[in-house]
Design an enzyme around this catalytic site. Structure first.
Site, PDB file in Angstrom:
ATOM      1  N   ILE A  75       0.856  -1.199   0.000  1.00 46.62           N
ATOM      2  CA  ILE A  75       0.000   0.000   0.000  1.00 46.62           C
ATOM      3  C   ILE A  75       0.889   1.244   0.000  1.00 46.62           C
ATOM      4  CG2 ILE A  75      -1.822   1.275   1.228  1.00 46.62           C
ATOM      5  CD1 ILE A  75      -2.495  -1.437   2.641  1.00 46.62           C
ATOM      6  N   ASP A 118       9.776   8.360  -1.026  1.00 48.63           N
ATOM      7  CA  ASP A 118       8.924   9.294  -1.749  1.00 48.63           C
ATOM      8  C   ASP A 118       8.573   8.639  -3.088  1.00 48.63           C
ATOM      9  OD1 ASP A 118       7.968  11.352  -3.424  1.00 48.63           O
ATOM     10  OD2 ASP A 118       9.060  12.868  -2.287  1.00 48.63           O
ATOM     11  N   ASN A 149      -2.263   4.233  -3.760  1.00 50.66           N
ATOM     12  CA  ASN A 149      -3.136   5.161  -3.032  1.00 50.66           C
ATOM     13  C   ASN A 149      -2.511   6.539  -2.815  1.00 50.66           C
ATOM     14  OD1 ASN A 149      -5.179   5.923  -0.779  1.00 50.66           O
ATOM     15  ND2 ASN A 149      -3.197   5.925   0.270  1.00 50.66           N
ATOM     16  N   ARG A 197       4.726  -0.039 -13.080  1.00 52.45           N
ATOM     17  CA  ARG A 197       5.773  -0.562 -13.976  1.00 52.45           C
ATOM     18  C   ARG A 197       6.752  -1.456 -13.220  1.00 52.45           C
ATOM     19  NH1 ARG A 197       8.401  -2.901 -16.582  1.00 52.45           N
ATOM     20  NH2 ARG A 197       9.633  -2.451 -18.447  1.00 52.45           N
ATOM     21  N   TYR A 223      -6.040  18.664 -10.354  1.00 53.41           N
ATOM     22  CA  TYR A 223      -6.331  17.451  -9.573  1.00 53.41           C
ATOM     23  C   TYR A 223      -7.298  16.543 -10.348  1.00 53.41           C
ATOM     24  CZ  TYR A 223      -7.930  14.347  -5.879  1.00 53.41           C
ATOM     25  OH  TYR A 223      -8.253  13.228  -5.141  1.00 53.41           O
ATOM     26  N   LYS A 279      -6.843  12.617 -11.764  1.00 52.92           N
ATOM     27  CA  LYS A 279      -7.705  11.470 -11.441  1.00 52.92           C
ATOM     28  C   LYS A 279      -8.385  10.918 -12.695  1.00 52.92           C
ATOM     29  CE  LYS A 279      -6.582  11.102  -7.152  1.00 52.92           C
ATOM     30  NZ  LYS A 279      -5.902   9.895  -6.656  1.00 52.92           N
ATOM     31  N   VAL A 323     -14.334  12.194   1.470  1.00 52.95           N
ATOM     32  CA  VAL A 323     -13.795  11.344   2.543  1.00 52.95           C
ATOM     33  C   VAL A 323     -12.994  12.248   3.476  1.00 52.95           C
ATOM     34  CG1 VAL A 323     -12.470   9.264   3.080  1.00 52.95           C
ATOM     35  CG2 VAL A 323     -13.481   9.522   0.800  1.00 52.95           C
TER      36      VAL A 323
END
Ligand SMILES: NC(=O)C1=CN([C@@H]2O[C@H](COP(=O)(O)OP(=O)(O)OC[C@H]3O[C@@H](n4cnc5c(N)ncnc54)[C@H](OP(=O)(O)O)[C@@H]3O)[C@@H](O)[C@H]2O)C=CC1
Ligand SMILES: CC(=O)[C@H](N)C(=O)O
Length: 252
Positions: A7, A60, A87, A121, A153, A157, A186
């Site tokens: 994650i 990072d 994420n 990748r 932004y 997305k 959220v």
């Protein structure tokens, strides 16, 4: 769940929620983010509460070389990643396209698009080789339509949707699955970062509506990951009941 789940952006919000959900189901976790203290705290919590194995891989995600070195450093028993949850993501500011900062947009584009692509990748070829794997990208309702002050932004997305759809096409003759989860409102640290630390502005985003939590989105991520192997949840748009689109929200 006897799987290794990787994650990105696991130190907060949706990523931390996913870590907790997968840990509660017995998965082994590789957790990434930049904030090592937060990752250490989460590792300790999950190991204690669920008795699962947690491996920290802080870097990072924009740093391609660091990502490569980190993945190559994984001990043998951690290399066969089953589920990649892309994420890590953010936005800085809510400026009009003709007025915003190109430097801030570089950070947003590099994190939300280029890093997601780099992680894909780096990790997907191993999945193809092992004939096993699931890539779960965290997109957004923002990718469905632009909103005021959100053009960059929203564009990132929309790119996550195109990259998810494209990857699904490229993997169609393999057992691998690709899912794009598109959350609406959220409540996480996202808005605090968007408004450059202004907590009051961030709180206003969720005023008068019960927003979703990182744990709610984690439930949908886990659901997508746990349906039978012959099923592929391609996309899920998940928002609070009183939200209809990226901008139409009923506040009481
Ligand atoms: N909150 C919302 O309403 C929605 C959020 N999303 C998406 O969900 C995802 C998670 O956001 P959310 O949980 O809300 O926000 P948070 O700010 O709470 O969490 C973002 C996570 O991303 C990590 N991160 C950011 N930049 C980097 C980087 N360069 N390298 C590694 N990790 C990084 C942060 O960790 P650290 O700072 O420690 O590196 C943190 O763990 C994002 O992709 C966001 O676009 C989608 C729709 C709605
Ligand atoms: C953070 C999000 O993606 C959210 N849907 C928004 O754009 O406000």
């Amino acid at each position: 769940m006897d799987k290794i789940v990787f994650i990105t952006g696991a130190s907060s919000g949706i990523g931390a929620g996913c870590a907790r959900k997968f840990a509660s189901q017995g998965a082994s976790l590789i957790l990434n983010a930049r904030n090592v203290d937060k990752l250490n705290g989460l590792k300790e919590e999950l190991e204690k509460q669920y008795g699962v194995k947690v491996y920290l891989l802080p870097f990072d995600v924009r740093d391609r070389k660091a990502a490569m070195v980190a993945l190559e450093s994984l001990p043998e028993e951690w290399q066969a990643i089953d589920i990649l949850v892309n994420n890590a993501g953010l936005v800085i500011g809510m400026d009009k396209e003709q007025e915003g900062s190109l430097d801030e947009w570089d950070i947003v584009i590099d994190t939300n698009i280029k890093a997601l692509l780099a992680m894909t990748r780096l990790i997907v070829p191993g999945m193809v080789e092992r004939k096993r794997g699931h890539i779960i990208n965290i997109g957004s309702i923002a990718g469905d339509a632009a909103y005021p002050g959100g053009s960059v932004y929203c564009a990132t997305k929309a790119a996550v949707k195109a990259l998810s759809d494209g990857l699904r096409i490229d993997l169609v003759d393999t057992p691998l699955r690709v899912t794009n989860i598109k959350p609406g409102l959220v409540e996480t640290n996202f808005s605090v970062i968007r408004f450059r630390g202004d907590k009051e502005k961030a709180d206003n985003v969720y005023k008068g509506i019960r927003p979703l939590t990182g744990d709610d989105i984690a439930e949908t991520v886990y659901f997508a990951a746990s349906v039978p192997e012959y099923m592929q949840i391609a996309e899920m748009l998940v928002m609070p009941t009183y939200q209809a689109t990226g901008t139409i929200v009923s506040r009481k």
